[in-house]
Enzyme design. Sequence first.
Site, PDB file in Angstrom:
ATOM      1  N   ILE A 127     -17.354  -9.611   6.633  1.00  0.00           N
ATOM      2  CA  ILE A 127     -18.140  -9.442   7.801  1.00  0.00           C
ATOM      3  C   ILE A 127     -19.737  -9.345   7.508  1.00  0.00           C
ATOM      4  O   ILE A 127     -20.387  -9.766   8.342  1.00  0.00           O
ATOM      5  CB  ILE A 127     -17.690  -8.333   8.575  1.00  0.00           C
TER       6      ILE A 127
ATOM      7  N   LEU B  30     -19.911  -5.118  -5.042  1.00  0.00           N
ATOM      8  CA  LEU B  30     -19.321  -6.105  -5.259  1.00  0.00           C
ATOM      9  C   LEU B  30     -17.939  -6.331  -5.747  1.00  0.00           C
ATOM     10  O   LEU B  30     -17.263  -6.943  -6.619  1.00  0.00           O
ATOM     11  CB  LEU B  30     -20.179  -6.964  -6.632  1.00  0.00           C
TER      12      LEU B  30
ATOM     13  N   TYR C 259      -6.312   5.121   5.802  1.00  0.00           N
ATOM     14  CA  TYR C 259      -7.226   4.200   6.375  1.00  0.00           C
ATOM     15  C   TYR C 259      -7.685   4.649   7.684  1.00  0.00           C
ATOM     16  O   TYR C 259      -8.881   5.112   7.916  1.00  0.00           O
ATOM     17  CB  TYR C 259      -6.817   2.886   6.103  1.00  0.00           C
TER      18      TYR C 259
HETATM   19  P1  NAD Z   1     -14.653  -6.832   2.790  1.00  0.00           P
HETATM   20  O1  NAD Z   1     -13.771  -6.079   1.696  1.00  0.00           O
HETATM   21  O2  NAD Z   1     -14.787  -8.167   2.725  1.00  0.00           O
HETATM   22  O3  NAD Z   1     -16.259  -6.228   2.497  1.00  0.00           O
HETATM   23  C1  NAD Z   1     -16.417  -4.901   1.969  1.00  0.00           C
HETATM   24  C2  NAD Z   1     -17.716  -4.988   1.200  1.00  0.00           C
HETATM   25  O4  NAD Z   1     -18.219  -3.743   0.835  1.00  0.00           O
HETATM   26  C3  NAD Z   1     -17.730  -5.763   0.072  1.00  0.00           C
HETATM   27  O5  NAD Z   1     -18.821  -6.737  -0.157  1.00  0.00           O
HETATM   28  C4  NAD Z   1     -17.316  -4.760  -1.103  1.00  0.00           C
HETATM   29  O6  NAD Z   1     -17.587  -5.328  -2.378  1.00  0.00           O
HETATM   30  C5  NAD Z   1     -18.294  -3.408  -0.563  1.00  0.00           C
HETATM   31  N1  NAD Z   1     -17.812  -2.261  -1.097  1.00  0.00           N
HETATM   32  C6  NAD Z   1     -16.467  -1.860  -1.070  1.00  0.00           C
HETATM   33  N2  NAD Z   1     -16.498  -0.553  -1.791  1.00  0.00           N
HETATM   34  C7  NAD Z   1     -17.675  -0.346  -1.876  1.00  0.00           C
HETATM   35  C8  NAD Z   1     -18.386   0.828  -2.654  1.00  0.00           C
HETATM   36  N3  NAD Z   1     -17.495   1.980  -3.011  1.00  0.00           N
HETATM   37  N4  NAD Z   1     -19.724   0.773  -2.692  1.00  0.00           N
HETATM   38  C9  NAD Z   1     -20.325  -0.215  -2.296  1.00  0.00           C
HETATM   39  N5  NAD Z   1     -19.830  -1.529  -1.681  1.00  0.00           N
HETATM   40  C10 NAD Z   1     -18.732  -1.315  -1.727  1.00  0.00           C
HETATM   41  O7  NAD Z   1     -14.167  -6.214   4.161  1.00  0.00           O
HETATM   42  P2  NAD Z   1     -14.682  -6.564   5.634  1.00  0.00           P
HETATM   43  O8  NAD Z   1     -13.341  -7.254   6.380  1.00  0.00           O
HETATM   44  O9  NAD Z   1     -15.885  -7.235   5.506  1.00  0.00           O
HETATM   45  O10 NAD Z   1     -14.817  -5.377   6.253  1.00  0.00           O
HETATM   46  C11 NAD Z   1     -16.064  -4.806   6.622  1.00  0.00           C
HETATM   47  C12 NAD Z   1     -15.803  -3.592   7.126  1.00  0.00           C
HETATM   48  O11 NAD Z   1     -15.176  -3.606   8.506  1.00  0.00           O
HETATM   49  C13 NAD Z   1     -15.015  -2.491   6.572  1.00  0.00           C
HETATM   50  O12 NAD Z   1     -15.406  -0.965   6.678  1.00  0.00           O
HETATM   51  C14 NAD Z   1     -13.868  -2.469   7.031  1.00  0.00           C
HETATM   52  O13 NAD Z   1     -12.969  -1.222   7.124  1.00  0.00           O
HETATM   53  C15 NAD Z   1     -13.739  -2.778   8.609  1.00  0.00           C
HETATM   54  N6  NAD Z   1     -12.938  -3.535   9.359  1.00  0.00           N
HETATM   55  C16 NAD Z   1     -12.530  -4.738   9.090  1.00  0.00           C
HETATM   56  C17 NAD Z   1     -11.548  -5.224   9.606  1.00  0.00           C
HETATM   57  C18 NAD Z   1     -11.095  -6.908   9.536  1.00  0.00           C
HETATM   58  O14 NAD Z   1     -10.146  -7.281  10.324  1.00  0.00           O
HETATM   59  N7  NAD Z   1     -11.728  -7.468   8.329  1.00  0.00           N
HETATM   60  C19 NAD Z   1     -10.791  -4.768  10.757  1.00  0.00           C
HETATM   61  C20 NAD Z   1     -11.256  -3.364  11.109  1.00  0.00           C
HETATM   62  C21 NAD Z   1     -12.215  -2.529  10.276  1.00  0.00           C
HETATM   63  C1  UD2 Z   2      -4.878  -4.960  10.562  1.00  0.00           C
HETATM   64  C2  UD2 Z   2      -5.986  -4.958   9.504  1.00  0.00           C
HETATM   65  C3  UD2 Z   2      -5.921  -3.536   8.879  1.00  0.00           C
HETATM   66  C4  UD2 Z   2      -5.731  -2.189   9.911  1.00  0.00           C
HETATM   67  C5  UD2 Z   2      -4.654  -2.532  11.065  1.00  0.00           C
HETATM   68  C6  UD2 Z   2      -4.541  -1.649  12.218  1.00  0.00           C
HETATM   69  C7  UD2 Z   2      -6.355  -6.824   8.308  1.00  0.00           C
HETATM   70  C8  UD2 Z   2      -6.219  -7.725   7.137  1.00  0.00           C
HETATM   71  N1  UD2 Z   2      -5.662  -5.585   8.259  1.00  0.00           N
HETATM   72  O1  UD2 Z   2      -3.353  -4.875  10.006  1.00  0.00           O
HETATM   73  O2  UD2 Z   2      -6.896  -3.159   7.957  1.00  0.00           O
HETATM   74  O3  UD2 Z   2      -6.973  -2.154  10.569  1.00  0.00           O
HETATM   75  O4  UD2 Z   2      -4.984  -3.928  11.546  1.00  0.00           O
HETATM   76  O5  UD2 Z   2      -3.528  -1.479  12.762  1.00  0.00           O
HETATM   77  O6  UD2 Z   2      -7.179  -7.139   9.305  1.00  0.00           O
HETATM   78  N2  UD2 Z   2       1.948 -11.112   8.626  1.00  0.00           N
HETATM   79  C9  UD2 Z   2       3.046 -12.093   8.256  1.00  0.00           C
HETATM   80  N3  UD2 Z   2       2.790 -12.792   7.081  1.00  0.00           N
HETATM   81  C10 UD2 Z   2       1.720 -12.714   6.277  1.00  0.00           C
HETATM   82  C11 UD2 Z   2       0.794 -11.671   6.551  1.00  0.00           C
HETATM   83  C12 UD2 Z   2       0.950 -10.911   7.781  1.00  0.00           C
HETATM   84  O7  UD2 Z   2       3.896 -12.187   9.157  1.00  0.00           O
HETATM   85  O8  UD2 Z   2       1.884 -13.373   5.338  1.00  0.00           O
HETATM   86  C13 UD2 Z   2       2.075 -10.105   9.800  1.00  0.00           C
HETATM   87  C14 UD2 Z   2       1.839  -8.838   9.313  1.00  0.00           C
HETATM   88  O9  UD2 Z   2       3.282  -8.272   9.132  1.00  0.00           O
HETATM   89  C15 UD2 Z   2       1.408  -8.424  10.757  1.00  0.00           C
HETATM   90  C16 UD2 Z   2       0.622  -9.573  11.296  1.00  0.00           C
HETATM   91  O10 UD2 Z   2       0.970 -10.550  10.621  1.00  0.00           O
HETATM   92  O11 UD2 Z   2       2.515  -8.114  11.827  1.00  0.00           O
HETATM   93  C17 UD2 Z   2      -0.922  -9.112  11.153  1.00  0.00           C
HETATM   94  O12 UD2 Z   2      -1.150  -8.729   9.842  1.00  0.00           O
HETATM   95  P1  UD2 Z   2      -2.441  -8.405   9.069  1.00  0.00           P
HETATM   96  O13 UD2 Z   2      -2.001  -8.031   7.636  1.00  0.00           O
HETATM   97  O14 UD2 Z   2      -3.221  -9.650   9.187  1.00  0.00           O
HETATM   98  O15 UD2 Z   2      -2.924  -7.159   9.868  1.00  0.00           O
HETATM   99  P2  UD2 Z   2      -2.720  -6.010  10.486  1.00  0.00           P
HETATM  100  O16 UD2 Z   2      -2.761  -5.961  11.790  1.00  0.00           O
HETATM  101  O17 UD2 Z   2      -1.301  -5.647   9.884  1.00  0.00           O
END
Ligand code: NAD
Ligand code: UD2
Length: 307
Positions: free
Chosen positions: A13, A34, A143
């Site tokens: 993101i 990283l 988390y």
């Molecule tokens: P990501 O793992 O791609 O990005 C996280 C970044 O933070 C990475 O570049 C990583 O190297 C860096 N990082 C991790 N630990 C660190 C540390 N100790 N010090 C400095 N840098 C560090 O994940 P993302 O999906 O881009 O998530 C970004 C944010 O959004 C996170 O806070 C995550 O919890 C939140 N979030 C993501 C999702 C999703 O669906 N991807 C959903 C809910 C919340």
């Molecule tokens: C998401 C977030 C997690 C947390 C959570 C909160 C991601 C990756 N994870 O988990 O960080 O915020 O929401 O509720 O965004 N599934 C399959 N096959 C696969 C992979 C997944 O069936 O190979 C299913 C899994 O069991 C779930 C759904 O797909 O029912 C979504 O899974 P996910 O891991 O993408 O995300 P989620 O919602 O479990």
Amino acid sequence: MALLLVTGGCGFIGSHLCAALVARGDQVRVLDDLSTGSRANLARGATLIVGKVEDPATVQAAMQGVDGVYHLAAIASVARCTEAWQETHRINLSATISVLDAARDVGHGLAVPVVYASSAAIYGVPDICPLDEDAPARPLSAYGADKLGCELHARVAGVVHGVPSVGLRFFNVYGPRQDPRSPYSGVISIFCERLARNQPVFVHGDGRQTRDFVFVADVVAALLAALPAASTDAPVFNVCTGQPTSLLELIDTIGRVCGTAPQVEHQAPRLGDIRHSVGSVLRARQALRLRPPIALQDGLSAVIGWL
Ligand code: NAD
Ligand code: UD2
């Protein structure tokens, strides 16, 4: 032109956010260790400080002179937070306190706004969907508990220390640069990669569970709109589409986008898997003036095109 710090700016993101900030003319500084992100993701024109957000001195130094902070660095995997409870607590909550603390004074005597990533994980199992921001927060994972802790400390930062903030509760974010090979990755990146290669996908359970899949460009739009909306009331907003999609519908749509007939294998449900998760977009749409979300099919085309 503002100078903005983006923690986690080399991640999925964060890298999209940095690209948007640079494109509109901001100066961008990234703090990232990283660990899950990569240098290749660094937006052209952004500067990188390689360091750990759980080190308060590193955070304080990185924040000197900035006009605002996007705090996205975290361990985003629920499974990793379960395995490494204390280590991830330091990264996911203590580091956020360091960011809020440093935001009190970044060298010019004034507090600067902080936008930080929260998560739908703070809700736990919903009583009713769509979830609005007033739904009870009952996280079921370390988390989710730490993300809720970020929101509580942001409130303290506002009331006690005058630090303006906005917390964004991201639902299931997807898009280009979400690593399809990581076992912790989102279901869309895993399914898109496998179906594009004509490989079967593995569905945990019956596939009728639903999620609110939000495209990364819509998340970036919310992030951009949030910084000017930061206030000492520490508001929080869902970042979602309001549309439930079941895994079976998702697989069908990916199949149509790829032009393949998906092969689906069902496996045992994931332990603790949430059945339905859908957010209400109303509050964010109104307060942040967000445009309607990108349609799933269009977002999926972008992911397939990137692979
Ligand atoms: P990501 O793992 O791609 O990005 C996280 C970044 O933070 C990475 O570049 C990583 O190297 C860096 N990082 C991790 N630990 C660190 C540390 N100790 N010090 C400095 N840098 C560090 O994940 P993302 O999906 O881009 O998530 C970004 C944010 O959004 C996170 O806070 C995550 O919890 C939140 N979030 C993501 C999702 C999703 O669906 N991807 C959903 C809910 C919340
Ligand atoms: C998401 C977030 C997690 C947390 C959570 C909160 C991601 C990756 N994870 O988990 O960080 O915020 O929401 O509720 O965004 N599934 C399959 N096959 C696969 C992979 C997944 O069936 O190979 C299913 C899994 O069991 C779930 C759904 O797909 O029912 C979504 O899974 P996910 O891991 O993408 O995300 P989620 O919602 O479990």
